[in-house]
Scaffold this motif. Structure first.
Motif, PDB file in Angstrom:
ATOM      1  N   VAL A   1       4.668   3.700  -1.418  1.00  0.00           N
ATOM      2  CA  VAL A   1       4.302   4.655  -0.372  1.00  0.00           C
ATOM      3  C   VAL A   1       3.729   5.926  -0.989  1.00  0.00           C
ATOM      4  N   LEU A   2       4.373   6.436  -2.042  1.00  0.00           N
ATOM      5  CA  LEU A   2       3.889   7.646  -2.705  1.00  0.00           C
ATOM      6  C   LEU A   2       2.500   7.427  -3.302  1.00  0.00           C
ATOM      7  N   ALA A   3       2.306   6.291  -3.948  1.00  0.00           N
ATOM      8  CA  ALA A   3       1.003   5.993  -4.551  1.00  0.00           C
ATOM      9  C   ALA A   3      -0.079   5.900  -3.489  1.00  0.00           C
ATOM     10  N   ASP A   4       0.260   5.343  -2.335  1.00  0.00           N
ATOM     11  CA  ASP A   4      -0.704   5.228  -1.247  1.00  0.00           C
ATOM     12  C   ASP A   4      -1.037   6.598  -0.669  1.00  0.00           C
ATOM     13  N   LEU A   5      -0.032   7.470  -0.575  1.00  0.00           N
ATOM     14  CA  LEU A   5      -0.253   8.812  -0.048  1.00  0.00           C
ATOM     15  C   LEU A   5      -1.130   9.646  -0.986  1.00  0.00           C
ATOM     16  N   VAL A   6      -0.838   9.592  -2.274  1.00  0.00           N
ATOM     17  CA  VAL A   6      -1.528  10.455  -3.238  1.00  0.00           C
ATOM     18  C   VAL A   6      -2.916   9.923  -3.573  1.00  0.00           C
ATOM     19  N   GLY A   7      -3.065   8.603  -3.638  1.00  0.00           N
ATOM     20  CA  GLY A   7      -4.374   8.030  -3.899  1.00  0.00           C
ATOM     21  C   GLY A   7      -4.646   7.779  -5.372  1.00  0.00           C
TER      22      GLY A   7
END
Length: 211
Positions: free
Chosen positions: A145-151
């Motif tokens: 989820v964090l990786a998807d949010l940050v890009g």
């Protein structure tokens, strides 16, 4: 790419989830009261008001029946983080997610049941395996989820550290609380202990801040 909002489950899916959670609460209560060795799948099914065949449609073993109850907090945690701004969450946002994750729908009943269940894990390797698997999956899913949010510009090592620290803070807090007789809310509660653990990590070890 930003995190996509979760699809709303259908009525049939919601009913199935409610049934699984009811079975989980029943199994957890029986394990907490009697220990896993003295509880059978037949007893869980009877207490839950379902047939044994139905029970095995929802769970392969009596121990696995408790998984939906233990996983509820992790699911709420991910929903709160994923709904936040499309950047690395700051400490207040992670704290908000922890509060949501550890606010049980049936509190304080679910929390007290969880306390007894975690204590029962001391004598049951199968239950401990389920508990640790849920926590590992929560950490992995939070990282995603964090990786998807940050890009694509994300520091993946940093995100893994944050996911591990946040998931670990919740696990350790719940285990610490369950080992004693602390309250379900206020000072000494799972929420209070998890927030304290996260703040220690944020201050001393992790690149999390409130700026």
């Amino acid at each position: 790419m930003s995190a996509q909002p979760p699809r709303r489950p259908s009525l049939a899916e919601r009913r199935k989830a409610e049934t699984r959670l009811d079975i989980a609460r029943t199994a957890a209560r029986l394990f907490a009261e009697h220990g896993t060795a003295d509880v059978t799948a037949e007893q869980i099914a009877a207490e839950a008001g379902i047939g044994l065949r139905t029970f095995y449609r929802y769970s392969r073993t009596k121990e696995e029946a408790v998984e939906p109850l233990l996983a509820t907090g992790a699911q709420r945690w991910l929903e709160v983080v994923a709904s936040g701004p499309h950047r690395l969450p700051m400490l207040p946002e992670l704290e908000q997610a922890i509060r949501a994750a550890l606010t049980f729908d049936g509190a304080p009943e679910d929390l007290e049941t969880t306390r007894g269940l975690i204590r029962a894990m001391d004598d049951d390797p199968a239950l401990r395996t389920i508990w640790h698997r849920i926590n590992m999956e929560s950490e992995r899913d939070l990282y995603r989820v964090l990786a998807d949010l940050v890009g694509p510009t994300a520091d993946l090592l940093q995100l893994r550290l944050i996911a591990a620290a946040a998931a670990g803070a919740i696990r350790i807090a719940v285990e610490q609380w369950a080992s004693g007789s602390g309250p379900t809310s206020g000072t000494g509660s799972p929420v209070d202990l998890a927030l304290h653990a996260l703040r220690i990590l944020a201050a001393d070890a992790l690149p999390i801040n409130s700026e």
